[in-house]
Write a protein that holds these residues in place. Structure first.
Motif, PDB file in Angstrom:
ATOM      1  N   UNK A 282       4.081 -15.645 -10.738  1.00  0.00           N
ATOM      2  CA  UNK A 282       4.292 -15.993  -9.335  1.00  0.00           C
ATOM      3  C   UNK A 282       3.484 -17.201  -8.900  1.00  0.00           C
TER       4      UNK A 282
ATOM      5  N   UNK B 281       7.449 -11.177 -11.396  1.00  0.00           N
ATOM      6  CA  UNK B 281       6.704 -11.045 -10.147  1.00  0.00           C
ATOM      7  C   UNK B 281       5.196 -10.956 -10.374  1.00  0.00           C
ATOM      8  N   UNK B 282       4.803 -10.308 -11.459  1.00  0.00           N
ATOM      9  CA  UNK B 282       3.367 -10.089 -11.652  1.00  0.00           C
ATOM     10  C   UNK B 282       2.674 -11.243 -12.351  1.00  0.00           C
TER      11      UNK B 282
ATOM     12  N   UNK C 291      -0.284   4.905  -2.866  1.00  0.00           N
ATOM     13  CA  UNK C 291       0.372   4.866  -4.178  1.00  0.00           C
ATOM     14  C   UNK C 291       0.458   6.285  -4.713  1.00  0.00           C
ATOM     15  N   UNK C 292       1.655   6.735  -4.971  1.00  0.00           N
ATOM     16  CA  UNK C 292       1.797   8.093  -5.468  1.00  0.00           C
ATOM     17  C   UNK C 292       1.767   8.094  -6.997  1.00  0.00           C
TER      18      UNK C 292
ATOM     19  N   UNK D 252       4.321   1.299  -1.550  1.00  0.00           N
ATOM     20  CA  UNK D 252       5.488   1.231  -2.440  1.00  0.00           C
ATOM     21  C   UNK D 252       5.376   2.293  -3.527  1.00  0.00           C
TER      22      UNK D 252
ATOM     23  N   UNK E  49       0.799  -1.220   0.000  1.00  0.00           N
ATOM     24  CA  UNK E  49       0.000   0.000   0.000  1.00  0.00           C
ATOM     25  C   UNK E  49       0.832   1.270   0.000  1.00  0.00           C
TER      26      UNK E  49
ATOM     27  N   UNK F  53       7.512   5.971 -16.208  1.00  0.00           N
ATOM     28  CA  UNK F  53       8.144   4.800 -16.812  1.00  0.00           C
ATOM     29  C   UNK F  53       7.343   4.338 -18.010  1.00  0.00           C
TER      30      UNK F  53
ATOM     31  N   UNK G 179       5.663   2.198  -6.729  1.00  0.00           N
ATOM     32  CA  UNK G 179       4.802   1.791  -7.846  1.00  0.00           C
ATOM     33  C   UNK G 179       4.233   0.418  -7.542  1.00  0.00           C
ATOM     34  N   UNK G 180       3.136   0.129  -8.216  1.00  0.00           N
ATOM     35  CA  UNK G 180       2.434  -1.136  -7.970  1.00  0.00           C
ATOM     36  C   UNK G 180       3.338  -2.344  -8.241  1.00  0.00           C
ATOM     37  N   UNK G 181       4.114  -2.267  -9.334  1.00  0.00           N
ATOM     38  CA  UNK G 181       4.972  -3.391  -9.693  1.00  0.00           C
ATOM     39  C   UNK G 181       5.957  -3.702  -8.573  1.00  0.00           C
ATOM     40  N   UNK G 182       6.485  -2.636  -7.965  1.00  0.00           N
ATOM     41  CA  UNK G 182       7.482  -2.818  -6.921  1.00  0.00           C
ATOM     42  C   UNK G 182       6.840  -3.344  -5.645  1.00  0.00           C
ATOM     43  N   UNK G 183       5.625  -2.952  -5.430  1.00  0.00           N
ATOM     44  CA  UNK G 183       4.899  -3.434  -4.262  1.00  0.00           C
ATOM     45  C   UNK G 183       4.751  -4.961  -4.314  1.00  0.00           C
ATOM     46  N   UNK G 184       4.430  -5.454  -5.508  1.00  0.00           N
ATOM     47  CA  UNK G 184       4.291  -6.908  -5.661  1.00  0.00           C
ATOM     48  C   UNK G 184       5.647  -7.586  -5.488  1.00  0.00           C
ATOM     49  N   UNK G 185       6.692  -6.958  -6.027  1.00  0.00           N
ATOM     50  CA  UNK G 185       8.024  -7.545  -5.908  1.00  0.00           C
ATOM     51  C   UNK G 185       8.428  -7.672  -4.435  1.00  0.00           C
TER      52      UNK G 185
ATOM     53  N   UNK H 109       4.513  -1.323 -16.035  1.00  0.00           N
ATOM     54  CA  UNK H 109       5.468  -0.220 -16.155  1.00  0.00           C
ATOM     55  C   UNK H 109       6.828  -0.654 -15.609  1.00  0.00           C
TER      56      UNK H 109
ATOM     57  N   UNK I 259       9.813  -7.421 -13.219  1.00  0.00           N
ATOM     58  CA  UNK I 259       8.441  -7.128 -12.809  1.00  0.00           C
ATOM     59  C   UNK I 259       7.471  -8.146 -13.405  1.00  0.00           C
TER      60      UNK I 259
ATOM     61  N   UNK J  89       6.436 -10.351  -2.709  1.00  0.00           N
ATOM     62  CA  UNK J  89       6.930 -11.692  -3.061  1.00  0.00           C
ATOM     63  C   UNK J  89       8.142 -12.061  -2.229  1.00  0.00           C
TER      64      UNK J  89
ATOM     65  N   UNK K 175       3.500   8.977  -9.783  1.00  0.00           N
ATOM     66  CA  UNK K 175       4.847   9.467  -9.958  1.00  0.00           C
ATOM     67  C   UNK K 175       5.476   9.025 -11.274  1.00  0.00           C
ATOM     68  N   UNK K 176       5.231   7.810 -11.650  1.00  0.00           N
ATOM     69  CA  UNK K 176       6.098   7.217 -12.644  1.00  0.00           C
ATOM     70  C   UNK K 176       5.808   7.718 -14.050  1.00  0.00           C
TER      71      UNK K 176
END
Lengths: 251, 96
Positions: free
Chosen positions: B46, B42-43, B1-2, A42, A40, B7, A44-50, B29, B39, A53, B4-5
């Motif tokens: 998994x 992980x996404x 969640x900000x 992180x 909640x 990417x 970015x969302x991708x990093x949050x999942x990483x 992203x 990523x 994990x 920000x990106x």
């Protein structure tokens, strides 16, 4: 160091093995909890999942290790601060993202070499280590990739990453105190491997290797002896309060 | 969640097992290709979904336009003879 007696269930695990399982299990449990705090929050969302994990990998390791010692829930939720045997490094707060990455870099590199050794030698941790080696290889890669990008990124990210590796440096000496029950580990050579790996990443990231003692009289860290830093009590309170408020609750 | 990106967006293709093609799984992203791969791991893998991953910058994909739908796809709609359904398959023929 003696293994604190578990509140219940005496186990058949040899005391020295239990002591090592407790130390390594507490490392994994505490770091897992801190990484879970990013959910909640992180960048970015991708990093949050990483990060989640990685936290779950560590939690899996912690469960196996703590179940060698006693009842895993009682060990996690009902022990007092002084009974935890984790490194002070893993109990350091998340800080900014660079801090979390520096903590990951230092710890996952340590865990990678340690589990590699444990997987090689025939002992109570061989099977666990053989599985964990693959998980940890990813954690280490994740930390290295981010260290390189933040260090060699913008002026701001470089500054923050340098600050993080500097601030956590003094907690790294403690990792190489021999752990009771992990006899076959050559700690000085583990330290040497760790140091050259971390040096390479830090230099590659255009950062400077932190100077100063990693293990002097006050900075040595004594987590393995049950002495913890200020923020650890707050983390434990949060981690344990639900279980303590509703003992035996189930989903 | 900000918020920000900036990417870039990447499309992720997962091969679920050896011998089958990579299939589009979704997008994500990431700052660069290497991070996009991680990523994606992980996404999208998994839960043991894959043995191989591709990531492709979304900008590298040229898509057909909805405006071209009629000229692209409609002409094939009334040509059932293009389907190999008018042949009797002799008994014993395999791999059809």
């Amino acid at each position: 160091m003696t293994a604190p007696t578990s509140p219940t269930s005496p186990t058949t695990t040899a005391p020295a093995t239990a002591a090592a399982a407790l130390a390594l299990g507490d490392d994994a449990l505490v770091l897992s909890h801190h990484l879970g705090e990013w959910a909640g929050h992180a960048p970015v969302l991708e990093e949050e999942v990483a990060l989640a994990n990685i936290a779950l990998d560590l939690l899996g390791q912690a469960r196996i290790l703590l179940s060698l010692v006693g009842d895993e829930d009682e060990l996690a939720y009902l022990r007092e601060e002084r009974a935890f045997r984790n490194l002070q490094l893993v109990e350091q707060p998340n800080g900014d993202f660079a801090h979390t990455i520096a903590r990951q870099l230092y710890f996952s590199t340590y865990q990678a070499f340690l589990y590699e050794e444990l997987a090689r030698t025939d002992g109570p941790f061989t099977a666990l280590a053989a599985k964990a080696v693959k998980e940890v290889a990813y954690h280490r890669d994740h930390a290295e990739q981010w260290t390189l990008r933040l260090g060699d990124g913008t002026e701001e990210s470089h500054h923050r990453m340098q600050r993080a590796v500097d601030q956590l440096w003094r907690f790294t000496g403690e990792m190489f105190q021999p752990v009771d029950g992990a006899h076959d580990i050559d700690w000085p050579s583990l330290q040497e491997s760790w140091h050259s790996s971390v040096t390479e990443v830090i230099r590659g990231a255009t950062l400077t290797l932190p100077e100063g003692p990693r293990a002097d009289a006050w900075a040595a860290g004594a987590g393995r002896q049950g002495l913890h830093t200020e923020s650890f009590g707050r983390m434990l309170a949060e981690m344990q309060h639900l279980h303590r408020s509703h003992p035996g609750a189930t989903w | 969640m900000t918020e920000s990106t900036d990417w870039p967006l990447w499309e992720v293709f997962v091969r679920s097992r050896r011998g089958v093609s990579h299939t589009h799984a979704g997008s994500l992203h990431a700052p660069d290709a290497q991070m996009a791969l991680r990523n994606a791991r992980d996404l999208y893998t998994r839960r043991n979904e894959g043995v191989s991953l591709w990531v492709v910058p979304s900008t590298a994909i040229t898509a057909s336009s909805p405006d071209e739908k009629d000229s692209f796809f409609e002409p094939s709609g009334d040509k059932p003879y293009r389907h190999p359904t008018f042949y009797e398959i002799p008994e014993g023929v395999k791999h059809l």
